[in-house]
Design a protein around this motif. Structure first.
Motif, PDB file in Angstrom:
ATOM      1  N   ASP A 122       0.813  -1.216   0.000  1.00 16.22           N
ATOM      2  CA  ASP A 122       0.000   0.000   0.000  1.00 16.22           C
ATOM      3  C   ASP A 122       0.849   1.269   0.000  1.00 16.22           C
ATOM      4  O   ASP A 122       0.348   2.345  -0.340  1.00 16.22           O
ATOM      5  N   TYR A 123       2.112   1.152   0.402  1.00 17.87           N
ATOM      6  CA  TYR A 123       2.998   2.318   0.550  1.00 17.87           C
ATOM      7  C   TYR A 123       4.412   1.855   0.250  1.00 17.87           C
ATOM      8  O   TYR A 123       4.849   0.788   0.717  1.00 17.87           O
ATOM      9  N   CYS A 125       8.403   3.354   0.215  1.00 21.24           N
ATOM     10  CA  CYS A 125       9.378   4.409   0.500  1.00 21.24           C
ATOM     11  C   CYS A 125      10.744   3.938   0.022  1.00 21.24           C
ATOM     12  O   CYS A 125      11.221   2.879   0.447  1.00 21.24           O
ATOM     13  N   LYS A 150      -2.000   2.577  -7.562  1.00 23.63           N
ATOM     14  CA  LYS A 150      -2.600   3.362  -6.484  1.00 23.63           C
ATOM     15  C   LYS A 150      -1.698   3.434  -5.245  1.00 23.63           C
ATOM     16  O   LYS A 150      -2.019   4.140  -4.276  1.00 23.63           O
ATOM     17  N   THR A 151      -0.589   2.735  -5.280  1.00 19.19           N
ATOM     18  CA  THR A 151       0.310   2.673  -4.121  1.00 19.19           C
ATOM     19  C   THR A 151       0.857   4.060  -3.768  1.00 19.19           C
ATOM     20  O   THR A 151       1.384   4.773  -4.625  1.00 19.19           O
ATOM     21  N   SER A 152       0.739   4.437  -2.520  1.00 13.24           N
ATOM     22  CA  SER A 152       1.343   5.685  -2.049  1.00 13.24           C
ATOM     23  C   SER A 152       2.852   5.519  -2.028  1.00 13.24           C
ATOM     24  O   SER A 152       3.361   4.428  -1.777  1.00 13.24           O
ATOM     25  N   ARG A 153       3.591   6.611  -2.277  1.00 14.45           N
ATOM     26  CA  ARG A 153       5.045   6.468  -2.359  1.00 14.45           C
ATOM     27  C   ARG A 153       5.740   7.747  -1.940  1.00 14.45           C
ATOM     28  O   ARG A 153       5.159   8.834  -1.968  1.00 14.45           O
ATOM     29  N   VAL A 154       7.005   7.572  -1.555  1.00 17.01           N
ATOM     30  CA  VAL A 154       7.865   8.701  -1.237  1.00 17.01           C
ATOM     31  C   VAL A 154       9.303   8.292  -1.502  1.00 17.01           C
ATOM     32  O   VAL A 154       9.658   7.115  -1.357  1.00 17.01           O
ATOM     33  N   TRP A 174       3.510   6.129   8.729  1.00 15.60           N
ATOM     34  CA  TRP A 174       2.439   5.886   7.764  1.00 15.60           C
ATOM     35  C   TRP A 174       1.677   4.623   8.142  1.00 15.60           C
ATOM     36  O   TRP A 174       0.437   4.585   8.072  1.00 15.60           O
ATOM     37  N   ASN A 178      -2.247   4.109   9.117  1.00 13.78           N
ATOM     38  CA  ASN A 178      -3.052   3.261   8.222  1.00 13.78           C
ATOM     39  C   ASN A 178      -2.974   1.810   8.704  1.00 13.78           C
ATOM     40  O   ASN A 178      -2.392   0.946   8.032  1.00 13.78           O
TER      41      ASN A 178
END
Length: 384
Positions: A122-123, A125, A150-154, A174, A178
């Motif tokens: 889901d995320y 980094c 749709k994966t959140s990223r940084v 994060w 979540n």
């Protein structure tokens, strides 16, 4: 599997005894680990021959580094075996190629270790210092690996060897925000793409030390609703909870470790001040004691220490200043011996070895520590 008991630790009187602190129910937990390296491992003597280094002082730096082997991607060579110079653009292309390859393999290994699938992420980094990409490494990995768009990223870029814990702080936060969702943190360092070969002692120290490597961990926070938790990762019961972080910026040493532009070479060059080990060692106690004070712990309560494999002198300085034994830093020195300094992902290679060793027990506390440009010391307290 090693099952020997750890030797007793020295009594620590610096932090007053207070009731043991407990993690909140929503703490993030590390549920898997995976690592990868570039194609070929070289001994220090092989590298001296490949780069045709004959200067006795430089050879001594290589051979007295406590490093036996490192994974590197050697520059192309001419008919006589001489390494050809690589322009900055070629090094950036090398970084992208190696970071994507190693990063993807580390993420897959992490997911396999966690009992998770690509679709569970889901995320994401991604941390690196050895090159620059726009869009960042996270976007390229999502595209190349088929991770859900749709994966959140940084992307955490340019923070150096300490960056893995800076990124873990963001990743764990994060995950806590979540609960039940899967956050993956990747450290991918193609140190072969950050080398300058000019015969100087400045670059000799750097060139004797760093290697290529990537490491990924999966982090999940407990969910009040178990139905929202993706599969039950088999490693979840073994991985530690992340309890808290502490940082320290040594402002008087802001230029002691830096990556700056070399006009003569036409590329970026990394610099390490020879006093770095002593500066880091002298500041290690205050940040560790602050980390433990928040949990009401003494150093003697810590069963596992995973320190960044920054170099022999750095490890020795930290060990002496914190009153640690050689056994405490066995994985730190082992990773340095077998891989060299892997920059931001070094501590995760040590973590993987600790988990493979199988000696941690429920309730054990651990401290993970990284050091890098700033000069910065980052720490995290975990509990199995």
């Amino acid at each position: 599997m090693t099952t020997s008991m750890s030797p007793p630790r020295p009594t620590d009187l610096l932090v007053p005894a207070v009731p043991e602190w407990k993690a909140s129910a929503g703490a993030a937990r590390i549920v898997g680990i995976g690592t990868a390296n570039s194609g070929h491992s070289y001994s220090q003597r092989e590298l001296l021959d490949i780069f045709k280094i004959t200067d006795p002082k430089v050879r001594s730096v290589f051979l007295n580094s406590a490093i036996e082997r490192r994974y590197l991607t050697i520059p192309p060579r001419d008919e006589e075996g001489t390494c050809l110079p690589e322009a900055q653009g070629e090094l950036l292309a090398k970084h992208k190629r190696l970071a994507l390859d190693m990063g993807a393999r580390a993420v897959r290994a992490c997911l396999e270790n966690s009992g998770l699938a690509l679709s569970d992420i889901d995320y994401l980094c991604c941390t690196t210092t050895t090159g620059f990409l726009t869009p960042g490494l996270s976007a390229h990995l999502i595209h190349e690996m088929g991770i859900l768009p749709k994966t959140s990223r940084v992307d955490v870029v340019g923070m150096g060897c300490n960056a893995g814990l800076n990124a873990l702080n963001a990743t764990a936060s994060w995950a806590v925000a979540n609960p039940g969702k899967v956050a993956v943190m990747l450290c991918a360092e193609a140190c072969s793409a950050a080398y300058v070969i000019d015969g100087s002692m400045r670059t000799a120290v750097v060139n004797s030390l760093f290697g290529d490597g990537a490491a990924a961990i999966a982090v999940v926070a407990e969910s009040p609703d178990a139905a929202h938790t993706p599969s039950d990762p088999p490693a979840a019961s073994a991985g530690p909870k992340i309890l808290g972080f502490a940082s320290h910026l040594i402002t008087d040493a802001i230029g002691a470790m830096r990556y700056d532009w070399d006009e003569e070479q036409g590329k970026f060059s990394f610099y390490l001040d020879p006093h770095v080990p002593y500066v880091v060692g002298a500041n290690a106690e205050q940040v560790v004691d602050r980390l433990l004070a928040g949990a009401g712990l003494r150093r003697s309560a810590i069963s596992q220490w995973l320190v960044h494999s920054g170099g022999k002198k750095v490890i020795d300085a930290v060990r002496v200043n914190l009153g640690l034994t050689r056994h405490d830093v066995r994985h730190t020195t082992g990773v340095l011996r077998d891989y060299g300094n892997l920059s931001s992902g070094s501590f995760l290679f040590s973590y993987e070895r600790l988990m493979q060793e199988g000696v941690t027990r429920a309730g054990d506390y651990g401290v993970l520590m990284t050091m890098g440009p700033g000069s910065t010391i980052e720490t995290v307290l975990v509990q199995w």
